[in-house]
Scaffold this motif. Structure first.
Motif, PDB file in Angstrom:
ATOM      1  N   ALA A  71       8.544  13.396  -0.336  1.00  0.00           N
ATOM      2  CA  ALA A  71       9.498  12.730   0.443  1.00  0.00           C
ATOM      3  C   ALA A  71       8.867  11.836   1.560  1.00  0.00           C
ATOM      4  O   ALA A  71       9.403  10.794   1.932  1.00  0.00           O
ATOM      5  CB  ALA A  71      10.183  13.996   1.012  1.00  0.00           C
ATOM      6  N   LEU A  72       7.818  12.414   2.233  1.00  0.00           N
ATOM      7  CA  LEU A  72       7.061  11.543   3.176  1.00  0.00           C
ATOM      8  C   LEU A  72       6.604  10.301   2.884  1.00  0.00           C
ATOM      9  O   LEU A  72       6.610   9.250   3.398  1.00  0.00           O
ATOM     10  CB  LEU A  72       6.035  12.367   3.929  1.00  0.00           C
ATOM     11  CG  LEU A  72       5.095  11.625   4.964  1.00  0.00           C
ATOM     12  CD1 LEU A  72       6.046  11.191   6.177  1.00  0.00           C
ATOM     13  CD2 LEU A  72       3.974  12.651   5.327  1.00  0.00           C
ATOM     14  N   ALA A  73       6.045  10.160   1.559  1.00  0.00           N
ATOM     15  CA  ALA A  73       5.539   9.229   1.096  1.00  0.00           C
ATOM     16  C   ALA A  73       6.673   8.076   0.715  1.00  0.00           C
ATOM     17  O   ALA A  73       6.554   6.795   0.835  1.00  0.00           O
ATOM     18  CB  ALA A  73       4.619   9.287  -0.573  1.00  0.00           C
TER      19      ALA A  73
ATOM     20  N   GLN B 144      -9.247   3.825   6.774  1.00  0.00           N
ATOM     21  CA  GLN B 144     -10.139   4.231   5.729  1.00  0.00           C
ATOM     22  C   GLN B 144     -10.823   5.174   5.287  1.00  0.00           C
ATOM     23  O   GLN B 144     -10.998   5.572   4.166  1.00  0.00           O
ATOM     24  CB  GLN B 144     -11.054   2.822   5.699  1.00  0.00           C
ATOM     25  CG  GLN B 144     -10.401   1.303   5.634  1.00  0.00           C
ATOM     26  CD  GLN B 144     -11.423   0.352   5.930  1.00  0.00           C
ATOM     27  OE1 GLN B 144     -12.527   0.516   6.115  1.00  0.00           O
ATOM     28  NE2 GLN B 144     -10.931  -0.886   5.765  1.00  0.00           N
ATOM     29  N   ALA B 145     -11.333   5.779   6.163  1.00  0.00           N
ATOM     30  CA  ALA B 145     -12.206   7.020   5.988  1.00  0.00           C
ATOM     31  C   ALA B 145     -10.988   8.408   5.572  1.00  0.00           C
ATOM     32  O   ALA B 145     -11.497   9.046   4.685  1.00  0.00           O
ATOM     33  CB  ALA B 145     -12.936   7.391   7.303  1.00  0.00           C
ATOM     34  N   ILE B 146     -10.051   8.157   6.601  1.00  0.00           N
ATOM     35  CA  ILE B 146      -9.063   9.552   5.854  1.00  0.00           C
ATOM     36  C   ILE B 146      -8.461   9.038   4.764  1.00  0.00           C
ATOM     37  O   ILE B 146      -8.153  10.013   4.077  1.00  0.00           O
ATOM     38  CB  ILE B 146      -8.156   9.449   7.223  1.00  0.00           C
ATOM     39  CG1 ILE B 146      -8.794   9.935   8.432  1.00  0.00           C
ATOM     40  CG2 ILE B 146      -6.963  10.157   6.755  1.00  0.00           C
ATOM     41  CD1 ILE B 146      -7.822   9.967   9.845  1.00  0.00           C
ATOM     42  N   ASP B 147      -8.244   7.715   4.388  1.00  0.00           N
ATOM     43  CA  ASP B 147      -7.525   7.730   2.947  1.00  0.00           C
ATOM     44  C   ASP B 147      -8.544   7.989   1.785  1.00  0.00           C
ATOM     45  O   ASP B 147      -8.034   8.537   0.979  1.00  0.00           O
ATOM     46  CB  ASP B 147      -7.257   6.004   2.863  1.00  0.00           C
ATOM     47  CG  ASP B 147      -6.662   5.558   1.831  1.00  0.00           C
ATOM     48  OD1 ASP B 147      -5.587   6.224   1.533  1.00  0.00           O
ATOM     49  OD2 ASP B 147      -7.200   4.853   0.722  1.00  0.00           O
TER      50      ASP B 147
ATOM     51  N   SER C 173       0.819  -1.382   0.074  1.00  0.00           N
ATOM     52  CA  SER C 173      -0.055  -0.113   0.090  1.00  0.00           C
ATOM     53  C   SER C 173       0.971   1.360  -0.029  1.00  0.00           C
ATOM     54  O   SER C 173       0.519   2.293  -0.736  1.00  0.00           O
ATOM     55  CB  SER C 173      -0.880   0.014   1.323  1.00  0.00           C
ATOM     56  OG  SER C 173      -1.671   1.424   1.327  1.00  0.00           O
ATOM     57  N   GLN C 174       1.889   1.240   0.682  1.00  0.00           N
ATOM     58  CA  GLN C 174       2.766   2.480   1.050  1.00  0.00           C
ATOM     59  C   GLN C 174       3.609   2.678  -0.328  1.00  0.00           C
ATOM     60  O   GLN C 174       3.767   3.751  -0.884  1.00  0.00           O
ATOM     61  CB  GLN C 174       3.674   2.346   2.200  1.00  0.00           C
ATOM     62  CG  GLN C 174       3.203   2.366   3.294  1.00  0.00           C
ATOM     63  CD  GLN C 174       2.430   3.824   3.292  1.00  0.00           C
ATOM     64  OE1 GLN C 174       1.249   3.828   3.518  1.00  0.00           O
ATOM     65  NE2 GLN C 174       3.239   4.888   3.654  1.00  0.00           N
ATOM     66  N   GLN C 175       3.980   1.538  -1.026  1.00  0.00           N
ATOM     67  CA  GLN C 175       4.685   1.770  -2.353  1.00  0.00           C
ATOM     68  C   GLN C 175       3.900   2.198  -3.321  1.00  0.00           C
ATOM     69  O   GLN C 175       3.995   3.141  -4.240  1.00  0.00           O
ATOM     70  CB  GLN C 175       5.145   0.374  -2.666  1.00  0.00           C
ATOM     71  CG  GLN C 175       6.466  -0.158  -1.801  1.00  0.00           C
ATOM     72  CD  GLN C 175       6.663  -1.512  -2.215  1.00  0.00           C
ATOM     73  OE1 GLN C 175       6.085  -2.121  -3.201  1.00  0.00           O
ATOM     74  NE2 GLN C 175       8.277  -1.912  -1.920  1.00  0.00           N
ATOM     75  N   ASP C 176       2.362   1.718  -3.320  1.00  0.00           N
ATOM     76  CA  ASP C 176       1.570   2.689  -4.567  1.00  0.00           C
ATOM     77  C   ASP C 176       1.272   3.833  -3.986  1.00  0.00           C
ATOM     78  O   ASP C 176       1.328   4.838  -4.936  1.00  0.00           O
ATOM     79  CB  ASP C 176       0.140   1.554  -4.236  1.00  0.00           C
ATOM     80  CG  ASP C 176       0.329   0.472  -4.678  1.00  0.00           C
ATOM     81  OD1 ASP C 176       1.382  -0.117  -5.605  1.00  0.00           O
ATOM     82  OD2 ASP C 176      -0.741  -0.425  -4.219  1.00  0.00           O
ATOM     83  N   THR C 177       1.332   4.304  -2.584  1.00  0.00           N
ATOM     84  CA  THR C 177       0.810   5.542  -2.265  1.00  0.00           C
ATOM     85  C   THR C 177       2.197   6.502  -2.560  1.00  0.00           C
ATOM     86  O   THR C 177       2.002   7.619  -3.364  1.00  0.00           O
ATOM     87  CB  THR C 177       0.796   5.704  -0.858  1.00  0.00           C
ATOM     88  OG1 THR C 177      -0.520   5.026  -0.481  1.00  0.00           O
ATOM     89  CG2 THR C 177       0.515   7.179  -0.460  1.00  0.00           C
TER      90      THR C 177
ATOM     91  N   ARG D  21      -3.182  11.179   6.609  1.00  0.00           N
ATOM     92  CA  ARG D  21      -3.259   9.802   6.210  1.00  0.00           C
ATOM     93  C   ARG D  21      -2.137   8.966   6.762  1.00  0.00           C
ATOM     94  O   ARG D  21      -2.526   7.735   7.425  1.00  0.00           O
ATOM     95  CB  ARG D  21      -3.042   9.750   4.834  1.00  0.00           C
ATOM     96  CG  ARG D  21      -3.232   8.347   4.339  1.00  0.00           C
ATOM     97  CD  ARG D  21      -3.043   8.329   2.787  1.00  0.00           C
ATOM     98  NE  ARG D  21      -3.250   6.913   2.222  1.00  0.00           N
ATOM     99  CZ  ARG D  21      -2.462   5.846   2.333  1.00  0.00           C
ATOM    100  NH1 ARG D  21      -1.073   6.129   3.049  1.00  0.00           N
ATOM    101  NH2 ARG D  21      -2.391   4.881   1.946  1.00  0.00           N
ATOM    102  N   GLU D  22      -0.881   9.378   6.860  1.00  0.00           N
ATOM    103  CA  GLU D  22       0.051   8.618   7.552  1.00  0.00           C
ATOM    104  C   GLU D  22       0.110   8.425   9.152  1.00  0.00           C
ATOM    105  O   GLU D  22       0.220   7.256   9.572  1.00  0.00           O
ATOM    106  CB  GLU D  22       1.536   9.192   7.292  1.00  0.00           C
ATOM    107  CG  GLU D  22       2.780   8.586   7.751  1.00  0.00           C
ATOM    108  CD  GLU D  22       3.032   7.177   7.125  1.00  0.00           C
ATOM    109  OE1 GLU D  22       3.592   6.264   7.540  1.00  0.00           O
ATOM    110  OE2 GLU D  22       2.499   7.100   6.011  1.00  0.00           O
TER     111      GLU D  22
END
Length: 476
Positions: free
Chosen positions: A218-220, A407-410, A195-199, A423-424
């Motif tokens: 940079a954060l992602a 899920q809501a915040i995403d 999921s993080q790699q997709d983000t 989100r993080e």
């Protein structure tokens, strides 16, 4: 035959009467009264599904775990060592028991010789055979106390074997549960990493298009890298646990991986143990405590052995020989009692008695400590189980709540209504809650295993040795 004076005959008759009367020195063994609680102080588990200790492992209904337990018991150095110790103790007991019987030795010899008498020289061949016998009478019970100590130590070694078996099963079960829990964490970390790699990929594309700040990009990227590193660390922990299972079972790693792959990577579900016993029952339940008690009995018997060593000993000894020399046949024999009286040893025998008493006191201290430790381990397992049970519903609600929040915040982040930092934060909270739930579920099973071991693992006093397959293919 030897000739004894009247005082000597009276003394020998008195000693023989003592031997026949069954005099045994030393204190008769009694199980010491060690104070122990009348009931468990921690909450005792009770539920709709309870089972006894004896068939507890079958209640897991986990073929992989059952196979690991079988492999471990079939080739266990700790159990092989315990069995060898039983054989050694039995051999020692057999040797001590043989001391109560007469000992007979024989000898044969032959050769040529000659002698010179004046001007006459005689020569010829000769041979002889002899038989020596000795029998020590157990005047003051030294041999009987020695046999008593040896028998107690055989029983202690048998108890040690059962303890090794219970400990091995608990250790295999504990590592297996840790491994399954580790696999569940790997799945959670892998999903997070993907999921993080997709983000990170989406955020980088958005940054390049000018819609996202460099800070968010940079954060992602940092979050994706952190998740990947955590996944690698968790995978390595699973490999460490796998190596431990390989060592415990003595199996080839490839075969072990195949066994583990036959069932899903999920935590086993044991039935709850039916804990009805009280702390005083642990002596009949725990093999390590029973072994300590048998060692105490052996040390008690050895006090009588040391006391008997300070007193006279009486043996019957005899010799019979037949031989020929230069064609002439001769025979000789002797038979009679031999009385050995300790006169002066510089206090060595007295010190041996003091040493035997000190050994008993040390064994008593070990027994008392083992009993206290046994009660403590049961109480600790009960406390941990009760706490895990009371935490479970709260942790499940917490996990579900954080998951829904993320899920809501995403969805809001994808719509551009919240920042990537929000989100993080939500993602980390959801992941932490999920890890806590998996860890709690894993620990609950481990606490049941700890309680199983603390209660003695289904062993009962005087339980016969089960047949085992050793590494050399022998059966017990």
């Amino acid at each position: 035959m030897p000739v004894f004076s009247s005082p000597q005959r009276r003394l020998l008759m008195t000693l023989c009467a003592v031997a026949l009367s069954g005099c045994v020195l030393g204190p008769d063994y009694r199980l010491p009264a060690v104070p122990v609680a009348a009931r468990w102080q921690a909450p005792v588990p009770h539920g709709a599904s309870v089972t006894g200790l004896a068939d507890w492992w079958q209640q897991f209904d986990d073929p992989a775990l059952a196979e690991l337990l079988r492999l471990a018991e079939a080739d266990s150095p700790s159990m092989d060592q315990a069995w060898a110790n039983i054989s050694l103790a039995r051999a020692t007991a057999a040797g001590d028991a043989a001391d109560a019987w007469p000992r007979v030795d024989g000898s044969l010899s032959g050769g040529r010789g000659g002698q010179q008498t004046g001007s006459q020289r005689l020569s010829g061949s000769g041979s002889s055979s002899a038989m020596d016998a000795a029998w020590e009478l157990d005047l003051f019970g030294k041999l009987r106390r020695n046999n008593e100590a040896a028998r107690s130590r055989v029983e202690a070694r048998v108890d040690d074997w059962h303890d090794a078996r219970v400990s091995l099963a608990a250790q295999v079960g504990d590592y297996y549960v840790q491994y399954r829990g580790c696999q569940k964490l790997v799945v959670a970390y892998r999903d997070q990493t993907q999921s993080q790699q997709d983000t990170a990929r989406i955020t980088r594309q958005s940054f390049e298009a000018g819609f996202t700040s460099s800070a968010d990009a940079a954060l992602a990227d940092a979050s994706a890298a952190s998740s990947a590193a955590t996944l690698v660390r968790q995978q390595s922990e699973c490999q460490v646990l796998l190596k431990s299972l390989v060592a415990l079972t003595g199996s080839d790693e490839g075969r072990l991986v195949e066994v583990l792959g036959h069932t899903p990577a999920q935590l086993p579900q044991p039935a709850e143990l039916n804990v009805q016993q009280i702390p005083a029952d642990l002596l009949r339940q725990r093999p390590d405590l029973a072994s300590s008690e048998r060692e105490l009995a052996a040390a008690n018997a050895e006090i009588g052995v040391a006391q008997a060593e300070r007193l006279p000993s009486l043996s019957l000894a005899g010799t019979f020989s037949v031989g020929t020399t230069a064609g002439q046949r001769n025979r000789s024999w002797s038979l009679g009692p031999v009385l050995s009286i300790p006169l002066f040893d510089g206090g060595k025998r007295r010190a041996a008695v003091d040493g035997a008493r000190a050994t008993y006191e040390a064994a008593l201290a070990v027994y008392r400590q083992t009993l206290r430790t046994s009660v403590m381990e049961v109480e600790q397992a009960l406390v941990r189980l009760d706490a895990a049970r009371r935490r479970e519903s709260d942790v499940e609600r917490s996990t579900a709540g954080f998951r829904e929040s993320f899920q809501a915040i995403d969805r809001s982040w994808q719509a551009g209504n919240v920042s990537l930092l929000d989100r993080e934060t939500a993602r980390r909270q959801a992941l932490t809650a999920e890890i806590e739930l998996i860890t709690l579920q894993q620990d609950q099973v481990r606490y049941w295993i700890a309680l199983y071991k603390a209660l003695g693992g289904g062993w009962q006093a005087n339980q016969p040795l089960a047949r085992i397959r050793t590494s050399s293919g022998e059966g017990a």
